[in-house]
Scaffold this motif. Structure first.
Motif, PDB file in Angstrom:
ATOM      1  N   GLU A 267     -12.232   6.156   7.025  1.00 32.80           N
ATOM      2  CA  GLU A 267     -12.040   4.995   6.165  1.00 32.80           C
ATOM      3  C   GLU A 267     -11.136   4.022   6.908  1.00 32.80           C
ATOM      4  O   GLU A 267      -9.921   4.244   7.006  1.00 32.80           O
ATOM      5  CB  GLU A 267     -11.430   5.394   4.833  1.00 32.80           C
ATOM      6  N   PRO A 268     -11.693   2.944   7.471  1.00 33.99           N
ATOM      7  CA  PRO A 268     -10.880   2.080   8.345  1.00 33.99           C
ATOM      8  C   PRO A 268      -9.771   1.334   7.615  1.00 33.99           C
ATOM      9  O   PRO A 268      -8.877   0.805   8.266  1.00 33.99           O
ATOM     10  CB  PRO A 268     -11.916   1.103   8.915  1.00 33.99           C
ATOM     11  N   LEU A 269      -9.799   1.287   6.272  1.00 36.32           N
ATOM     12  CA  LEU A 269      -8.800   0.528   5.529  1.00 36.32           C
ATOM     13  C   LEU A 269      -7.657   1.401   5.015  1.00 36.32           C
ATOM     14  O   LEU A 269      -6.722   0.886   4.408  1.00 36.32           O
ATOM     15  CB  LEU A 269      -9.455  -0.186   4.332  1.00 36.32           C
ATOM     16  N   LYS A 270      -7.718   2.720   5.266  1.00 41.09           N
ATOM     17  CA  LYS A 270      -6.673   3.610   4.771  1.00 41.09           C
ATOM     18  C   LYS A 270      -6.280   4.590   5.875  1.00 41.09           C
ATOM     19  O   LYS A 270      -7.119   4.943   6.710  1.00 41.09           O
ATOM     20  CB  LYS A 270      -7.170   4.393   3.546  1.00 41.09           C
ATOM     21  N   PRO A 271      -5.030   5.044   5.859  1.00 46.98           N
ATOM     22  CA  PRO A 271      -4.647   6.093   6.822  1.00 46.98           C
ATOM     23  C   PRO A 271      -5.411   7.371   6.529  1.00 46.98           C
ATOM     24  O   PRO A 271      -5.924   7.575   5.420  1.00 46.98           O
ATOM     25  CB  PRO A 271      -3.141   6.257   6.573  1.00 46.98           C
TER      26      PRO A 271
ATOM     27  N   VAL B 105       0.852  -1.194   0.000  1.00 42.85           N
ATOM     28  CA  VAL B 105       0.000   0.000   0.000  1.00 42.85           C
ATOM     29  C   VAL B 105       0.887   1.243   0.000  1.00 42.85           C
ATOM     30  O   VAL B 105       2.050   1.192   0.420  1.00 42.85           O
ATOM     31  CB  VAL B 105      -0.929   0.002   1.223  1.00 42.85           C
ATOM     32  N   PRO B 106       0.373   2.392  -0.478  1.00 35.99           N
ATOM     33  CA  PRO B 106       1.180   3.622  -0.474  1.00 35.99           C
ATOM     34  C   PRO B 106       1.586   4.008   0.941  1.00 35.99           C
ATOM     35  O   PRO B 106       0.882   3.736   1.924  1.00 35.99           O
ATOM     36  CB  PRO B 106       0.249   4.662  -1.107  1.00 35.99           C
ATOM     37  N   LEU B 107       2.734   4.679   1.039  1.00 33.96           N
ATOM     38  CA  LEU B 107       3.259   5.068   2.345  1.00 33.96           C
ATOM     39  C   LEU B 107       2.522   6.289   2.877  1.00 33.96           C
ATOM     40  O   LEU B 107       2.035   7.137   2.118  1.00 33.96           O
ATOM     41  CB  LEU B 107       4.758   5.376   2.232  1.00 33.96           C
ATOM     42  N   PHE B 108       2.481   6.378   4.197  1.00 35.27           N
ATOM     43  CA  PHE B 108       1.883   7.521   4.887  1.00 35.27           C
ATOM     44  C   PHE B 108       3.022   8.505   5.195  1.00 35.27           C
ATOM     45  O   PHE B 108       3.678   8.427   6.223  1.00 35.27           O
ATOM     46  CB  PHE B 108       1.203   7.039   6.169  1.00 35.27           C
ATOM     47  N   LEU B 109       3.262   9.451   4.261  1.00 36.67           N
ATOM     48  CA  LEU B 109       4.439  10.307   4.352  1.00 36.67           C
ATOM     49  C   LEU B 109       4.112  11.766   4.621  1.00 36.67           C
ATOM     50  O   LEU B 109       4.645  12.358   5.561  1.00 36.67           O
ATOM     51  CB  LEU B 109       5.251  10.209   3.053  1.00 36.67           C
TER      52      LEU B 109
ATOM     53  N   ASN C   5       2.529   3.184  11.839  1.00 40.52           N
ATOM     54  CA  ASN C   5       1.393   3.028  10.937  1.00 40.52           C
ATOM     55  C   ASN C   5       1.287   1.544  10.614  1.00 40.52           C
ATOM     56  O   ASN C   5       2.165   0.978   9.957  1.00 40.52           O
ATOM     57  CB  ASN C   5       1.592   3.848   9.669  1.00 40.52           C
ATOM     58  N   GLY C   6       0.244   0.897  11.096  1.00 43.25           N
ATOM     59  CA  GLY C   6       0.121  -0.544  10.918  1.00 43.25           C
ATOM     60  C   GLY C   6      -1.317  -0.988  10.915  1.00 43.25           C
ATOM     61  O   GLY C   6      -2.235  -0.226  10.575  1.00 43.25           O
ATOM     62  N   TYR C   7      -1.518  -2.240  11.318  1.00 40.74           N
ATOM     63  CA  TYR C   7      -2.837  -2.859  11.309  1.00 40.74           C
ATOM     64  C   TYR C   7      -3.098  -3.464  12.685  1.00 40.74           C
ATOM     65  O   TYR C   7      -2.208  -4.098  13.279  1.00 40.74           O
ATOM     66  CB  TYR C   7      -2.913  -3.944  10.232  1.00 40.74           C
TER      67      TYR C   7
ATOM     68  N   GLY D 157      -7.300  -7.897   9.969  1.00 39.52           N
ATOM     69  CA  GLY D 157      -6.004  -7.776   9.320  1.00 39.52           C
ATOM     70  C   GLY D 157      -5.910  -6.640   8.335  1.00 39.52           C
ATOM     71  O   GLY D 157      -4.826  -6.384   7.790  1.00 39.52           O
ATOM     72  N   LEU D 158      -7.028  -5.943   8.070  1.00 36.48           N
ATOM     73  CA  LEU D 158      -7.028  -4.839   7.116  1.00 36.48           C
ATOM     74  C   LEU D 158      -7.267  -3.487   7.768  1.00 36.48           C
ATOM     75  O   LEU D 158      -7.103  -2.457   7.123  1.00 36.48           O
ATOM     76  CB  LEU D 158      -8.104  -5.072   6.039  1.00 36.48           C
ATOM     77  N   ARG D 159      -7.672  -3.483   9.035  1.00 37.59           N
ATOM     78  CA  ARG D 159      -7.986  -2.225   9.709  1.00 37.59           C
ATOM     79  C   ARG D 159      -6.687  -1.489  10.050  1.00 37.59           C
ATOM     80  O   ARG D 159      -5.794  -2.029  10.694  1.00 37.59           O
ATOM     81  CB  ARG D 159      -8.781  -2.469  10.985  1.00 37.59           C
ATOM     82  N   VAL D 160      -6.621  -0.231   9.624  1.00 38.80           N
ATOM     83  CA  VAL D 160      -5.434   0.591   9.861  1.00 38.80           C
ATOM     84  C   VAL D 160      -5.498   1.157  11.270  1.00 38.80           C
ATOM     85  O   VAL D 160      -6.557   1.602  11.738  1.00 38.80           O
ATOM     86  CB  VAL D 160      -5.351   1.724   8.819  1.00 38.80           C
ATOM     87  N   HIS D 161      -4.368   1.138  11.951  1.00 37.22           N
ATOM     88  CA  HIS D 161      -4.284   1.657  13.311  1.00 37.22           C
ATOM     89  C   HIS D 161      -2.898   2.248  13.528  1.00 37.22           C
ATOM     90  O   HIS D 161      -1.925   1.870  12.853  1.00 37.22           O
ATOM     91  CB  HIS D 161      -4.556   0.549  14.336  1.00 37.22           C
ATOM     92  N   SER D 162      -2.817   3.172  14.452  1.00 42.47           N
ATOM     93  CA  SER D 162      -1.540   3.797  14.803  1.00 42.47           C
ATOM     94  C   SER D 162      -1.332   3.679  16.298  1.00 42.47           C
ATOM     95  O   SER D 162      -2.265   3.910  17.083  1.00 42.47           O
ATOM     96  CB  SER D 162      -1.524   5.271  14.382  1.00 42.47           C
TER      97      SER D 162
END
Length: 879
Positions: free
Chosen positions: A162-166, A111-115, A206-208, A296-301
């Motif tokens: 959007e729980p699947l993207k940062p 997936v694209p980086l959160f930069l 930045n992970g899941y 396994g797809l939910r984005v979390h920090s």
């Protein structure tokens, strides 16, 4: 009612029209005609009843939380660094964009980086520059656990849109603190800024994560306050058997009965384990039935704290939503895409097929972690001892070749330093730090428990926290309630209420008027079952515990001079009276008083009483003495009390039958009747004293209960003298003192500015000035000013002449001793002459200036007197 009636009529008309249309088209009416006929018509009374029923229904509309968006933020009040980028930041964004394109090319399946998300001003900012390391000025925020707890309490959680993207936006920590809301990335950025400022090696991740972690769902987790700490069982040291020890008595219990009892206990235990296993399986099935489709797809920090700094022994994760720490092997964390701090950005190149359990957090290893910026401050690659030894051996061989190859070459500096953070200094006001929770309250739902938190002084009774424990998972049956208090005048700290048994337990901090520490009770009515524990060092009588039932009272002492350790009192039924029964007006009759004492080393064991029993109704006193170390039995003595006079009025003489004793080693003086008589008289006095102390204890219980009821009704709170906003007395006193000081200052200023005050004070107060008095006042003022000018000139002239004479004397002394002077003496002489000439020159200039300005000052004062409003009208004739 009129509106409701019209609405009903409109609905009936619409139904009739619809039925007519269906009939014309040949459609079959779906509603049965029988039901239609059975429906009664709505009468006005029925309409009124229906309107009343509808008005009684209350619908609770949940408040929608205010989500912080770009429209709710006034960007024009933000600093310039929030609304624009510096050239260095623009360069950093270009580097990050290049890094992102290379990463997407090499890893197209990632997936694209959160930069560089947008900030609150729609300006792209690199994530590392959003972290602002700050050390808070509060000692409580110096450790990681207190920092995490503050962030979790202070902010309100918002799920990702959007729980699947940062998120597309990452706000600054200052904005997040201002609005007290944010998502997991906002939480992590603020917490990481505080931890780095406190000296920790912290990183944002930045992970899941699992569904419970991402949505802050703690209904499957146990509340930390309900988990009891494990008690360490200390094994008792078994004393070695003595050579000539007495054999223990033979065990005559039935082995068959023991085996049957053990078998029965095993069956009960097996049944309990079976029920527990079935309950666990049922809960597991219920959890499995609710499988997250986005697992396994939910984005979390979250935040990673590496070992090393601040004596952290092992790396661990911190969930910013709950402030709980987790091991890096925990199943809640399913994968990591990247992590960053305020200096660099790393991309995880390891496989997360086994969650985060196999990840190695060695950020200096470029194979496992690809860093974006090449800097000198990045972590070094961890090596084993064998690799280090091999590297040292190869260095000696390659040093010569490297020197030749690098001769005449300059290394190109390819490193790029991270720009400073664009975020302003993070500040937390004392009011915000004290309030903690948004709007002063926060509720957290756990498994079979609910935790409520409040800000200090928000509740009038000082309630700070409440933990409700439930029996079922639906949280409908309450088992226990714990309430924590703060700033109470009665020093109440914790109240524990057991809803099953009805037992209430209050815990107090030191400082209670009655030195009360713990109070356990079923009812606040006197002469009921209760237990009171006290701070023994704060009481003069050494009482540490008092237990009371309807017929008994037991007291425990410690540190008393009479070595009293225990007193047990048995009461009889109270004699009925017409007045209200109480311990003061109608005390309960005492039947038996038992007192036990510690060993007094100053007395022999045969004379040191261990237990003393007063059988009041039977008129007997029983004594049991301490046992000697080399004896197995103790001496006993019993006294039979009788009336001091017989029926004829004659005094009763002490007889041997009135004292029954058993002595291990009889002594002569104890057999004498005089000794026994004196002992019995002393015991009678001590019995009276004990009965009086018991009566005082009953009165003290009543006083404590009355005090507790008054405190519970008043529940006044303590306010510190340093709390200037809440302490009204201190505030009023401070304002009064400031007003008095201001008035005094104004009076002093007026007195200093009024040059006529010393002369007006000589005149009679309250009288109007006459022309002659005004002329006399003017002359005195001018005369006094003239004399001051003359005195000042004389003072300057005297100092000038004194300095001149001292210089002349010093010069004469130098002429006389010039031959014998050393170099140091000459230097001192020259230094003195230089300083003296400087002083003489200054005094001469001041004297000349005074002579020039004195006449002008005199004329200015004379003109000011003629213009003074108090003298102007009276001096017009002489002007």
């Amino acid at each position: 009612m009129e509106v409701l009636k019209e609405k009903v009529e409109e609905e009936e008309a619409a139904e009739r029209e619809a039925e007519a249309e269906r009939a014309e088209k040949g459609e079959k009416v779906t509603r049965p005609s029988e039901v239609r006929k059975e429906e009664p018509t709505m009468t006005p009374e029925m309409l009124r009843d229906l309107e009343k029923q509808l008005s009684d229904i209350e619908i609770a509309v949940p408040e929608k939380p205010a989500i912080v968006t770009k429209d709710t933020i006034d960007i024009f009040k933000l600093p310039w660094s929030y609304r624009s980028n510096t050239p260095k930041e623009e360069h950093l964004l270009q580097v990050a964009d290049n890094f992102s394109r290379q990463y997407s090319h090499l890893c197209p399946d990632r997936v694209p980086l959160f930069l560089y998300p947008l900030n609150e001003c729609e300006v792209p900012k690199f994530v590392s520059t959003t972290i602002r390391p700050t050390l808070m000025p509060y000692p409580e925020l110096y450790n990681w656990d207190s920092c995490a707890q503050f962030v979790a309490d202070f902010l309100a959680m918002e799920a990702l849109s959007e729980p699947l993207k940062p998120p597309s936006h990452l706000y600054s920590p200052t904005t997040v603190l201002k609005y007290q809301r944010g998502n997991c990335f906002d939480f992590s950025t603020l917490l990481c800024s505080m931890l780095i400022g406190a000296g920790y090696d912290a990183y944002c991740i930045n992970g899941y994560g699992s569904q419970d972690l991402c949505l802050m769902d703690l209904t499957r987790e146990l509340c930390p306050l309900t988990v009891k700490p494990k008690k360490t069982v200390q094994e008792k040291e078994v004393a070695p058997p003595k050579k000539y020890a007495v054999k223990p008595p033979r065990d005559l219990t039935s082995r068959f009965e023991q085996e049957q009892e053990m078998k029965k206990q095993k069956e009960i235990k097996a049944e309990e384990e079976k029920q527990l296993r079935e309950e666990v399986e049922r809960l597991q099935e219920a959890e499995n039935a609710n499988i997250d489709p986005l697992h396994g797809l939910r984005v979390h920090s979250w935040v990673l704290v590496l070992s090393g700094k601040r004596e952290v022994p092992e790396s661990f994760f911190i969930d910013p939503f709950t402030a709980r720490s987790y091991s890096t092997q925990d199943n809640h964390f399913l994968g990591i895409e990247s992590l960053w701090n305020h200096k660099n950005y790393w991309v995880n190149m390891q496989d997360c097929w086994n969650c985060c359990k196999d990840l190695v957090f060695d950020l200096g290893d470029p194979v496992r972690w690809e860093y974006m910026l090449l800097g000198t401050d990045k972590p070094h690659l961890s090596m084993t001892e064998e690799d280090e030894d091999g590297l040292n051996d190869d260095d000696d061989v390659l040093n010569d070749d490297d020197d030749v190859d690098n001769l005449g070459k300059e290394e190109e500096d390819k490193s790029f330093d991270m720009p400073h953070s664009w975020v302003e200094q993070i500040e937390i006001s004392p009011e915000a730090f004290e309030t903690r929770c948004p709007n002063g309250k926060k509720v957290i739902q756990y498994k079979r428990a609910k935790l409520e938190k409040w800000a200090p002084y928000l509740n009038s009774n000082g309630l700070m926290c409440r933990l409700s424990t439930y029996e079922d998972l639906e949280c409908t049956k309450i088992l226990e309630i714990k309430e924590w208090y703060k700033n109470r005048e009665d020093m109440l700290e914790l109240k524990q209420i057991n809803k099953v048994t009805g037992l209430n337990t209050d815990y107090f901090k030191p400082g209670h008027p009655q030195a009360l520490r713990v109070h356990s009770y079923m009812s606040m009515q006197p002469e009921r079952e209760r237990s009171m524990e006290f701070y023994g060092t704060a009481r003069g009588d050494g009482l540490i515990k008092r237990e009371e039932t309807t017929t008994t009272m037991t007291e425990y002492y410690q540190g008393r001079p009479d070595f009293l350790s225990h007193r047990h009192v048995i009461f009889g039924p109270r004699v009925k009276k017409f007045t209200v029964n109480s311990a003061e007006s109608n005390p309960r009759p005492m039947v038996k008083i038992t007192e036990r004492f510690f060993r007094n080393p100053a007395k022999p064991a045969d004379e040191d009483v261990e237990e003393r029993v007063f059988l009041i109704l039977e008129e007997r006193i029983q004594l049991r003495y301490h046992c000697r170390e080399d004896h197995i039995t103790a001496s006993k003595r019993e006294f039979l009390r009788r009336m001091e006079v017989d029926s004829k009025g004659n005094k009763i003489i002490m007889t041997p039958e009135m004292c029954i004793s058993f002595e291990v080693e009889p002594m002569e003086h104890t057999k004498k009747l005089l000794y026994q008589y004196e002992t019995m008289i002393q015991l009678k006095n001590e019995e009276k004293l004990s009965r009086h102390q018991v009566w005082e204890s009953e009165l003290e219980v009543l006083e404590i209960l009355k005090l507790l009821e008054e405190e519970e009704e008043a529940h006044t709170l303590k306010i510190s003298i340093y709390d200037t906003k809440r302490n009204e007395k201190s505030k009023e006193y401070r304002e009064t003192m400031e007003r008095v000081m201001h008035e005094e200052h104004l009076r002093q200023v007026e007195a200093q500015l009024d040059y006529l005050a010393p002369f007006l004070a000589q005149l009679p107060p309250g009288e109007k000035l006459t022309r002659w008095q005004a002329m006399h006042l003017k002359d005195e003022c001018l005369s006094d000013f003239k004399q001051r000018l003359i005195d000042k000139a004389n003072l300057i002239q005297a100092r000038f002449e004194k300095e001149t004479q001292e210089l002349q004397k010093k010069q004469q002394w130098y002429q006389e001793n010039q031959v014998t002077l050393t170099t140091e003496d000459e230097d001192l002489y020259l230094s003195y002459c230089s300083q003296a000439m400087f002083r003489i020159r200054i005094l001469e200039q001041r004297l000349n200036r005074h002579k020039e300005l004195a006449p002008l000052k005199y004329l200015a004062l004379e003109e000011k007197l003629y213009k003074d409003p108090r003298l102007a009208e009276l001096l017009k004739v002489f002007a």
